[in-house]
Scaffold this motif. Sequence first.
Motif: not given
Length: 176
Positions: A127-130, A136-148, A154-158
């Motif tokens: 949440v803090e990153n976003r 950007p979601v793509n950057q978060i996904a890249s850092q986390a090793g997950r898909s956008a 996950t952000l929607y659920r949070i």
Amino acid sequence: MQNQELDEEYVALIAGSQPVLRGLLMALIRRAADVDDVLQETNTVLWRKRTEYDWQLDFTPWACRIAQLQAMAFFKRVRNRGQAALDDRTLEQIAVIATQQAVNTKSHAEALAYCMEKLSPEHRQLVENRYCESMPVNQIASQAGRSADAVSMTLYRIRKTLMECIQKTVAQEAHL
């Protein structure tokens, strides 16, 4: 509590109420320079009335009422100079709505902080990153090793969890 400690705590209440008071005065007055002047007058009155404050009550509505009275005095001065200004009845109606919104905003912000603390560290960081860092979601996904898409879900659920927590927390506060 000693007088100095009470004064320090009271100053902290005044300082903490500044965003709410400024928002209220902006809703009533609009012109930034006038808002600054009336806010300063409000702070002076708040300080003078520190011995009248009932520590059992919430400070914000009390401070908002004083700000409202200072705004009314401002408009009276403006009218006396022959300038157009809101009448007291209209000002009162706007102030009631603006004060309630200010108190609600404060309650929601406090509830959000409480609910953020309940999140897992991973979700809180997401949440803090976003939303705080505007990453950007793509950057978060890249850092986390997950898909956008996975990060977005996950952000929607949070967000949904936070919204439910905030609503529940605010509702519980309202019943206290």
